[in-house]
Design an enzyme around this catalytic site. Structure first.
Site, PDB file in Angstrom:
ATOM      1  N   ASP A  22       0.831  -1.215   0.000  1.00  0.00           N
ATOM      2  CA  ASP A  22       0.000   0.000   0.000  1.00  0.00           C
ATOM      3  C   ASP A  22       0.863   1.263   0.000  1.00  0.00           C
ATOM      4  O   ASP A  22       1.975   1.260   0.520  1.00  0.00           O
ATOM      5  CB  ASP A  22      -0.920  -0.030   1.239  1.00  0.00           C
ATOM      6  CG  ASP A  22      -2.118   0.895   1.088  1.00  0.00           C
ATOM      7  OD1 ASP A  22      -2.356   1.408  -0.028  1.00  0.00           O
ATOM      8  OD2 ASP A  22      -2.820   1.105   2.097  1.00  0.00           O
ATOM      9  N   ASN A  70     -10.951  -2.821  -5.435  1.00  0.00           N
ATOM     10  CA  ASN A  70     -10.186  -1.867  -6.250  1.00  0.00           C
ATOM     11  C   ASN A  70     -10.854  -1.529  -7.593  1.00  0.00           C
ATOM     12  O   ASN A  70     -10.468  -0.571  -8.265  1.00  0.00           O
ATOM     13  CB  ASN A  70      -8.745  -2.342  -6.475  1.00  0.00           C
ATOM     14  CG  ASN A  70      -7.861  -2.232  -5.251  1.00  0.00           C
ATOM     15  OD1 ASN A  70      -6.988  -3.064  -4.999  1.00  0.00           O
ATOM     16  ND2 ASN A  70      -8.070  -1.197  -4.441  1.00  0.00           N
ATOM     17  N   ARG A 196      -5.033  -1.988   8.722  1.00  0.00           N
ATOM     18  CA  ARG A 196      -6.265  -2.752   8.488  1.00  0.00           C
ATOM     19  C   ARG A 196      -5.975  -3.839   7.466  1.00  0.00           C
ATOM     20  O   ARG A 196      -4.961  -3.816   6.780  1.00  0.00           O
ATOM     21  CB  ARG A 196      -7.399  -1.841   8.013  1.00  0.00           C
ATOM     22  CG  ARG A 196      -7.066  -1.010   6.779  1.00  0.00           C
ATOM     23  CD  ARG A 196      -8.267  -0.191   6.291  1.00  0.00           C
ATOM     24  NE  ARG A 196      -7.880   0.741   5.250  1.00  0.00           N
ATOM     25  CZ  ARG A 196      -7.571   2.025   5.461  1.00  0.00           C
ATOM     26  NH1 ARG A 196      -7.610   2.521   6.686  1.00  0.00           N
ATOM     27  NH2 ARG A 196      -7.213   2.795   4.448  1.00  0.00           N
TER      28      ARG A 196
HETATM   29  C1  IPE Z   1      -5.474  -2.815  -0.270  1.00  0.00           C
HETATM   30  O1  IPE Z   1      -5.112  -1.484  -0.439  1.00  0.00           O
HETATM   31  C2  IPE Z   1      -5.455  -3.544  -1.572  1.00  0.00           C
HETATM   32  C3  IPE Z   1      -4.134  -3.741  -2.191  1.00  0.00           C
HETATM   33  C4  IPE Z   1      -2.994  -3.409  -1.660  1.00  0.00           C
HETATM   34  C5  IPE Z   1      -4.168  -4.377  -3.483  1.00  0.00           C
HETATM   35  P1  IPE Z   1      -6.205  -0.344  -0.643  1.00  0.00           P
HETATM   36  O2  IPE Z   1      -5.456   0.928  -0.744  1.00  0.00           O
HETATM   37  O3  IPE Z   1      -7.115  -0.692  -1.742  1.00  0.00           O
HETATM   38  O4  IPE Z   1      -7.019  -0.438   0.725  1.00  0.00           O
HETATM   39  P2  IPE Z   1      -7.918   0.633   1.473  1.00  0.00           P
HETATM   40  O5  IPE Z   1      -8.926   1.132   0.488  1.00  0.00           O
HETATM   41  O6  IPE Z   1      -7.014   1.734   1.936  1.00  0.00           O
HETATM   42  O7  IPE Z   1      -8.507  -0.120   2.608  1.00  0.00           O
HETATM   43  C1  IPE Z   2      -1.500   0.216  -3.392  1.00  0.00           C
HETATM   44  O1  IPE Z   2      -1.316   1.596  -3.430  1.00  0.00           O
HETATM   45  C2  IPE Z   2      -1.738  -0.366  -4.759  1.00  0.00           C
HETATM   46  C3  IPE Z   2      -3.090  -0.883  -4.957  1.00  0.00           C
HETATM   47  C4  IPE Z   2      -4.074  -0.838  -4.099  1.00  0.00           C
HETATM   48  C5  IPE Z   2      -3.372  -1.484  -6.245  1.00  0.00           C
HETATM   49  P1  IPE Z   2      -2.529   2.607  -3.430  1.00  0.00           P
HETATM   50  O2  IPE Z   2      -2.905   2.908  -4.836  1.00  0.00           O
HETATM   51  O3  IPE Z   2      -3.644   2.104  -2.587  1.00  0.00           O
HETATM   52  O4  IPE Z   2      -1.851   3.874  -2.764  1.00  0.00           O
HETATM   53  P2  IPE Z   2      -2.506   4.892  -1.760  1.00  0.00           P
HETATM   54  O5  IPE Z   2      -3.090   4.112  -0.630  1.00  0.00           O
HETATM   55  O6  IPE Z   2      -3.534   5.647  -2.526  1.00  0.00           O
HETATM   56  O7  IPE Z   2      -1.359   5.762  -1.337  1.00  0.00           O
HETATM   57 MG    MG Z   3      -4.091   2.333  -0.632  1.00  0.00          MG
END
Ligand code: IPE
Ligand code: IPE
Ligand code: MG
Length: 243
Positions: A22, A70, A196
């Site tokens: 993340d 996602n 989480r």
């Molecule tokens: C979790 O990250 C999913 C992946 C890393 C693929 P998200 O960025 O989607 O999660 P939330 O929305 O912050 O919970």
């Molecule tokens: C994780 O990074 C990658 C995926 C969930 C696919 P994010 O895209 O969620 O990055 P933040 O949380 O917006 O910084």
């Molecule tokens: Mg994220």
């Protein structure tokens, strides 16, 4: 700052590490770059982490790459993520195979664009006999979705008279999950400061150790992984029993 004054106990490397990668978007934002640049930089981190995992003899590495939630993101971002996956496999497959990496996936990959499905199937086929780290990609994966599918399969077995409801147990639930071939994670890592699960591996993490770090995924590398494993090695896993 990453500490380097610690040695890993090579006899106590976790069997399965699962990572919620993340912080790609925030990494890009800090640099006034589009979110997709963060995802691109995240692929570099994957490269480094896979290499190090193989080096230390890790057996299973599950990477949460795309969740069932996602799909809510703008189409341009979803498309960019799918393209990165295709390009990653196209570019890295030969090298991964040479390094004895076995590629598998969990989640409903049938809903991914056809180009992803094709590259994934090719990667599974080419690397299926490899004995190095099992790089397990969680794609269109959701813990609840996985449980629903397991319960559907069990329901069908009951309906067909092949299973007595009283026989449902931990092993029959697990063996009908998409994670049936991967043991439960010993260590779950989440980067970027969020604490989480975001619907990751709900059934499987019942007794996993958790490691949270503020490091954004594109900045995560060998030293960070080593630090996470070091933390894991200094914990006392009791599984409800006594020492
Ligand atoms: C979790 O990250 C999913 C992946 C890393 C693929 P998200 O960025 O989607 O999660 P939330 O929305 O912050 O919970
Ligand atoms: C994780 O990074 C990658 C995926 C969930 C696919 P994010 O895209 O969620 O990055 P933040 O949380 O917006 O910084
Ligand atoms: Mg994220």
């Amino acid at each position: 700052m990453v500490e380097t004054n610690y040695e890993l106990d090579m006899s106590n490397i976790p069997n399965h590490i699962a990572i919620i990668m993340d912080g790609n978007g925030r990494w890009a934002k800090k640099r006034f770059l589009p979110r997709t640049a963060g995802h691109k930089a995240g692929v570099e981190a994957i490269r480094e982490v896979v290499k190090y995992s193989n080096k230390i003899g890790l057996k299973y590495l599950t990477l949460y790459a795309f969740s069932t939630e996602n799909w809510k993101r703008p189409k341009v971002e979803v498309d960019a993520l799918m393209n990165l996956l295709v390009n990653y496999l196209r570019k890295e497959l030969e090298e991964l195979n040479k390094n004895n990496v076995k590629i598998t996936a969990i989640g409903d990959i049938s809903k991914l664009p056809q180009a992803c499905i094709d590259e994934l199937n090719k990667s599974f086929e080419i690397t299926k006999s490899n004995t190095g780290v099992n790089l397990n990609l969680a794609l269109n994966y959701g813990g609840r979705d996985d449980l629903i599918n397991s319960f559907k399969s069990l329901g069908k077995l009951i309906k067909d008279g092949k299973l007595d409801p009283q026989e449902i147990d931990e092993s029959s639930i697990k063996s009908n999950l998409s994670t049936s071939d991967v043991p439960d994670p010993d260590l779950v890592i989440r980067t970027s400061g969020e604490q989480r699960l975001s619907n990751f591996l709900l059934w499987d993490v019942a007794y996993s150790e958790f490691y949270f770090t503020d490091v954004l995924w594109p900045d995560f590398g060998e030293e960070n992984l080593r630090q996470a494993i070091y933390s894991y090695q200094n914990r006392d896993r009791r599984f409800g029993g006594l020492k």
